[in-house]
Design a protein around this motif. Structure first.
Motif, short mmCIF file in Angstrom:
data_model
loop_
_atom_site.label_atom_id
_atom_site.label_comp_id
_atom_site.label_asym_id
_atom_site.label_seq_id
_atom_site.Cartn_x
_atom_site.Cartn_y
_atom_site.Cartn_z
N PHE A 36 45.54 35.41 30.21
CA PHE A 36 46.83 35.09 30.83
C PHE A 36 47.44 36.12 31.82
O PHE A 36 48.85 36.39 32.02
N PHE A 37 46.62 37.01 32.69
CA PHE A 37 47.26 37.96 33.32
C PHE A 37 48.12 37.33 34.46
O PHE A 37 47.85 36.24 35.12
N THR A 38 49.23 37.94 34.80
CA THR A 38 50.18 37.70 35.82
C THR A 38 50.08 38.72 36.87
O THR A 38 49.70 39.79 36.71
N GLY A 39 51.04 38.48 37.99
CA GLY A 39 51.45 39.75 38.85
C GLY A 39 50.16 39.47 40.10
O GLY A 39 49.37 38.51 40.10
N SER A 40 50.01 40.58 40.62
CA SER A 40 49.09 40.58 41.69
C SER A 40 47.70 41.22 41.51
O SER A 40 47.72 42.15 40.26
N ILE A 41 46.86 41.18 42.10
CA ILE A 41 45.53 41.99 41.75
C ILE A 41 45.87 43.31 42.32
O ILE A 41 46.37 43.47 43.64
N PRO A 42 45.51 44.35 41.43
CA PRO A 42 46.16 45.51 41.97
C PRO A 42 44.97 46.17 43.25
O PRO A 42 43.54 46.09 43.21
N ALA A 43 45.75 46.72 43.99
CA ALA A 43 44.98 47.26 45.37
C ALA A 43 43.94 48.43 45.02
O ALA A 43 43.05 48.67 45.55
N THR A 44 44.40 49.03 43.88
CA THR A 44 43.68 50.20 43.11
C THR A 44 42.14 49.74 42.90
O THR A 44 41.24 50.63 42.72
N PHE A 45 41.85 48.41 42.61
CA PHE A 45 40.54 48.10 42.60
C PHE A 45 39.44 48.39 43.56
O PHE A 45 38.38 48.21 43.52
N ALA A 46 40.07 48.77 44.71
CA ALA A 46 39.45 49.24 45.56
C ALA A 46 38.81 50.64 45.65
O ALA A 46 37.64 51.02 46.25
N ASN A 47 39.34 51.19 44.53
CA ASN A 47 38.56 52.57 44.10
C ASN A 47 37.31 52.21 43.06
O ASN A 47 36.78 53.35 42.74
N LEU A 48 36.98 51.11 42.61
CA LEU A 48 35.86 50.57 41.75
C LEU A 48 34.51 50.69 42.92
O LEU A 48 33.83 49.72 43.13
#
Length: 168
Positions: A36-48
């Motif tokens: 049930f995650f809300t909000g936006s996809i974190p841009a920090t996922f670019a660090n993966l």
């Protein structure tokens, strides 16, 4: 360093995805689907940087797919299906290889490339009426020819048409 993936799917997790998850630079797989995650996809996922599979499907995420994710050169599996995402789909990098099924269920998400139209209400990219349909071309051509000959017949065979043409 030895962890290859994290699967937190179907755990009834809620709230925003912690931006700190972007610090997990050595994982190969991250599955946060069916929560049930809300909000936006974190841009920090670019660090993966070593991520190969990222599944964020069936949540309540909103906003757009961050363009920063196009830097993920190892990403082979990506799904954000059945969220509330909007805006343009990234079209560069690995994202140019992903199937439209990975985005279905996001009615306000659209392809902004010149080769395909917005996503249809069922979540499939492309124009609602397929412009490459040969029947559409045949019907259009026949309509044009019939309109031309009807106009020519009116001008040359009908008395009113002849009078209008002669006055010009």
């Amino acid at each position: 360093m030895s962890m290859s993936g994290i699967d937190l799917s179907a755990n009834m997790l809620s709230g925003e995805i912690p931006i700190e998850m972007g610090n997990l630079s050595h994982i190969k797989s991250l599955n946060l689907s069916n929560n049930f995650f809300t909000g936006s996809i974190p841009a920090t996922f670019a660090n993966l940087s070593e991520i190969e599979s990222l599944d964020l499907s069936e949540n309540r995420l909103s906003g757009s797919v961050p363009w920063q994710l196009t830097r993920l050169s190892s990403l082979a599996v990506f799904s954000v299906a059945y969220n509330n995402l909007s805006g343009c789909l990234p079209a560069s990098g690995q994202f140019s290889t992903f199937d439209m099924d990975n985005y279905k269920g996001n009615n306000n998400l659209r392809s902004c490339t010149s080769t395909s139209g917005p996503m249809a209400p069922n979540g499939v990219a492309g124009s609602v009426a397929d412009d490459s349909d040969p029947i559409l071309y045949v019907v259009s051509a026949v309509s044009f020819v019939m309109a031309f000959w009807a106009t020519a017949a009116f001008v040359f065979c009908h008395a009113l048409g002849r009078r209008v043409v002669l006055k010009l």
